[in-house]
Design a protein around this motif. Structure first.
Motif, PDB file in Angstrom:
ATOM      1  N   GLU A   1       0.873  -1.302  -0.036  1.00  0.00           N
ATOM      2  CA  GLU A   1       0.109   0.057   0.032  1.00  0.00           C
ATOM      3  C   GLU A   1       0.798   1.137  -0.087  1.00  0.00           C
ATOM      4  O   GLU A   1       0.626   2.253  -0.649  1.00  0.00           O
ATOM      5  CB  GLU A   1      -1.095  -0.066   1.319  1.00  0.00           C
ATOM      6  N   MET A   2       2.203   1.252   0.868  1.00  0.00           N
ATOM      7  CA  MET A   2       2.813   2.356   0.624  1.00  0.00           C
ATOM      8  C   MET A   2       3.292   2.557  -0.728  1.00  0.00           C
ATOM      9  O   MET A   2       3.414   3.726  -1.109  1.00  0.00           O
ATOM     10  CB  MET A   2       4.013   2.186   1.765  1.00  0.00           C
TER      11      MET A   2
ATOM     12  N   THR B   1       0.842   3.781  -3.015  1.00  0.00           N
ATOM     13  CA  THR B   1       0.540   5.614  -2.724  1.00  0.00           C
ATOM     14  C   THR B   1       1.550   6.312  -3.279  1.00  0.00           C
ATOM     15  O   THR B   1       1.520   7.481  -3.789  1.00  0.00           O
ATOM     16  CB  THR B   1       0.410   5.590  -1.097  1.00  0.00           C
TER      17      THR B   1
ATOM     18  N   ALA C   1       1.694   6.399  -7.197  1.00  0.00           N
ATOM     19  CA  ALA C   1       0.563   7.143  -7.601  1.00  0.00           C
ATOM     20  C   ALA C   1       0.787   8.754  -7.603  1.00  0.00           C
ATOM     21  O   ALA C   1       0.127   9.488  -8.375  1.00  0.00           O
ATOM     22  CB  ALA C   1      -0.735   6.716  -6.623  1.00  0.00           C
ATOM     23  N   ALA C   2       1.689   9.152  -6.803  1.00  0.00           N
ATOM     24  CA  ALA C   2       2.054  10.282  -6.696  1.00  0.00           C
ATOM     25  C   ALA C   2       2.959  10.853  -7.870  1.00  0.00           C
ATOM     26  O   ALA C   2       3.136  12.034  -8.237  1.00  0.00           O
ATOM     27  CB  ALA C   2       2.753  10.823  -5.464  1.00  0.00           C
TER      28      ALA C   2
ATOM     29  N   THR D   1      -0.948   4.636 -11.520  1.00  0.00           N
ATOM     30  CA  THR D   1      -0.306   3.349 -11.054  1.00  0.00           C
ATOM     31  C   THR D   1      -1.378   2.110 -10.791  1.00  0.00           C
ATOM     32  O   THR D   1      -2.542   2.619 -10.403  1.00  0.00           O
ATOM     33  CB  THR D   1       0.281   3.680  -9.558  1.00  0.00           C
TER      34      THR D   1
ATOM     35  N   ALA E   1       3.515  11.764  -0.337  1.00  0.00           N
ATOM     36  CA  ALA E   1       2.452  11.253  -0.913  1.00  0.00           C
ATOM     37  C   ALA E   1       2.169  10.244   0.494  1.00  0.00           C
ATOM     38  O   ALA E   1       0.796   9.947   0.709  1.00  0.00           O
ATOM     39  CB  ALA E   1       2.569  10.576  -2.029  1.00  0.00           C
ATOM     40  N   LEU E   2       3.170   9.732   1.232  1.00  0.00           N
ATOM     41  CA  LEU E   2       2.752   8.732   2.149  1.00  0.00           C
ATOM     42  C   LEU E   2       2.124   9.122   3.401  1.00  0.00           C
ATOM     43  O   LEU E   2       1.499   8.561   4.076  1.00  0.00           O
ATOM     44  CB  LEU E   2       4.183   7.974   2.757  1.00  0.00           C
TER      45      LEU E   2
ATOM     46  N   GLY F   1      -0.542  10.699   3.558  1.00  0.00           N
ATOM     47  CA  GLY F   1      -1.965  10.610   3.407  1.00  0.00           C
ATOM     48  C   GLY F   1      -2.426   9.220   3.609  1.00  0.00           C
ATOM     49  O   GLY F   1      -3.535   8.984   3.193  1.00  0.00           O
ATOM     50  N   LEU F   2      -1.611   8.202   3.709  1.00  0.00           N
ATOM     51  CA  LEU F   2      -1.991   6.775   3.763  1.00  0.00           C
ATOM     52  C   LEU F   2      -2.291   6.350   5.202  1.00  0.00           C
ATOM     53  O   LEU F   2      -1.792   6.816   6.216  1.00  0.00           O
ATOM     54  CB  LEU F   2      -0.617   5.928   3.213  1.00  0.00           C
ATOM     55  N   GLN F   3      -3.566   5.857   5.273  1.00  0.00           N
ATOM     56  CA  GLN F   3      -3.955   5.169   6.475  1.00  0.00           C
ATOM     57  C   GLN F   3      -4.059   3.702   6.454  1.00  0.00           C
ATOM     58  O   GLN F   3      -4.080   3.068   5.535  1.00  0.00           O
ATOM     59  CB  GLN F   3      -5.493   5.591   6.809  1.00  0.00           C
TER      60      GLN F   3
END
Length: 472
Positions: free
Chosen positions: A122-123, A126, A129-130, A134, A314-315, A317-319
């Motif tokens: 997931e990291m 994310t 994707a920035a 992706t 970008a990381l 914003g990851l939950q």
């Protein structure tokens, strides 16, 4: 401009070598589950030990699937459906995935590891994707059908593809990496997970290192320098022809070096040196191990030629995914609140020790305690009793106040705990969950951890139900 479909009937026919039955079609997705099939999907009727997808073809088509990939033609007295007839549907799905990987010009990142695969995936998703369009395998689709399904779902125009690969037997990663053919291969760590099927951690390292067999010429291995088996992994990568290595971790000399972690109420502030440059970023995660996972992901970005700083930003914003370290406040009916740390999705010795470290760093509220609720870790074979008992050390070292245990193997942990730390002991999570309400109080920080087969989500449900309004 009309968007290009994910698959046309003729593309799928060419990929699988199957026979088209019925009208032509365009599909915008691929599904193997009739319960979640979406309108416009191609439904693949897989067979398993306890199911046969052919029994659900009519249901999938009724829900909007445009066609079905089958190896037996079903009877449809009412209409003429669109089908692709192949010799065997799993082989057909693999053919779709392999064909799409061949056709797409994306930079592909493959990862595996004993612990942290899905969170790191997931990291990666994310971070990349920035940097551009992706595609990443969703959830934990990392096995012999999940990987080809994820490949088959990859759009034509993506810039990056991220694919997780899992295993519990030797040879499985070799097969998966042969389909994925990554340009960058990342191993998160090697530890005693699934050791029942290997006999030693060295054998696990060798199985994880199979990922290098599929790396494209000129590709890169991203390796955990802290791991005791680093040299073994590096040697395997070189033997497979992968000579470019990028390392990450806390060990001096790592290319992506963790310098420090500051824990705050919302997560971690990470200080690092990344490819020779200072880097600071925030994560909505807790525990130093998550900072190391993030550095592994950023090392993969660097290996792919991406902008490290943009990816690190970008990381933020990851939950966390459900059951993988997320936390919530539970307002109790009697007043006050407790904090729930949900680690219920899966467990291994290294992962439980890391979770106990996260819990140990917490400061309970007034009158509260650090409480661990531990279920069995599965697939540890003859070492199960010893590996569960070994967790008593991390529990004591992290000053956990109370440890509740469920399952026959977690009982070995319970027996070795100091008497003052022993909480409830139950044969399974269902029995334990019935007694938890009277054991928890305001101010507690409660961490739930166990293998998926231990069904620790039942415990999470019960704790969540303690909320004063019935919801957390």
């Amino acid at each position: 401009m009309t968007a290009r479909p994910l698959w046309t009937s003729h593309e799928a026919q060419d990929a699988t070598g199957g026979a088209l039955v019925g009208p032509d079609w365009n599909a915008n997705g691929v599904s193997i589950d009739s319960r979640s099939v979406a309108e416009g999907d191609l439904f693949v009727a897989l067979r398993g030990p306890n199911f046969d997808g052919h029994a659900y073809v009519a249901d999938a088509l009724a829900k909007g699937a445009v066609a079905a990939l089958v190896d037996t033609l079903p009877e449809f007295p009412a209409h003429n459906p669109s089908l692709i007839k192949v010799d065997e549907t799993l082989a057909g799905l693999r053919a779709l995935g392999i064909a799409r990987r061949e056709a797409v010009g994306a930079t592909v990142i493959g990862l595996t590891g004993s612990v942290g695969k899905t969170t790191t995936k997931e990291m990666l998703a994310t971070a990349f994707a920035a940097l551009g369009a992706t595609h990443a395998s969703p959830g934990s689709l990392n096995n012999h059908w999940g990987v080809p399904l994820s490949l088959a779902r990859m759009p034509h125009d993506v810039r990056y593809g991220v694919f997780e690969m899992g295993m519990n037997h030797a040879g499985e990663i070799a097969d998966l990496t042969g389909m994925v053919r990554p340009h960058v291969a990342l191993i998160t760590t090697v530890a005693a997970a699934h050791i029942e099927f290997f006999g030693s951690v060295e054998a696990i390292a060798d199985a994880k290192a199979e990922i290098f067999q599929g790396v494209e010429p000129g590709g890169t291995a991203v390796l955990p320098l802290d791991n005791p088996h680093y040299a073994r992994l590096a040697a395997a990568a070189r033997a497979a022809g992968v000579t470019r290595h990028i390392t990450f971790g806390e060990t001096a000399g790592a290319d992506f070096l963790l310098k420090g972690v500051e824990t705050g109420p919302e997560g971690l502030t990470v200080s690092a040196v990344a490819a020779g440059l200072p880097l600071t970023f925030h994560l909505n995660f807790f525990g130093k191990h998550q900072a190391v996972n993030a550095l592994g992901a950023l090392a993969a970005v660097h290996a792919a030629g991406g902008d490290i700083a943009r990816a690190a930003a970008a990381l933020e914003g990851l939950q966390p995914l459900k059951g993988r370290g997320g936390r919530r406040k539970i307002a109790l009916a009697g007043g006050g609140e407790l904090t729930l740390i949900d680690e219920s999705y899966n467990a291994s010795p290294a992962a439980v020790a890391a979770a106990l470290g996260v819990l140990g760093a917490e400061t309970p509220g007034t009158g509260g305690r650090r409480i661990a609720i531990i279920g069995d870790m599965l697939e540890l074979g003859e070492q199960s009793a010893a590996l569960h008992a070994d967790l008593a050390g991390p529990a004591v070292a992290n000053k956990i106040d109370t440890v509740h245990c469920c399952g026959p193997y977690a009982a070995y942990l319970w027996e070795l705990l100091p008497a003052a730390m022993r909480g409830l002991r139950a044969p399974d999570s269902t029995v334990l969950a019935r007694s938890l309400a009277r054991e928890l109080r305001a101010g507690d920080v409660v961490m739930v951890k166990g293998s998926l087969g231990s069904r620790m989500a039942k415990v999470v449900e019960v704790i969540t139900s303690l909320a004063s309004d019935g919801a957390a």
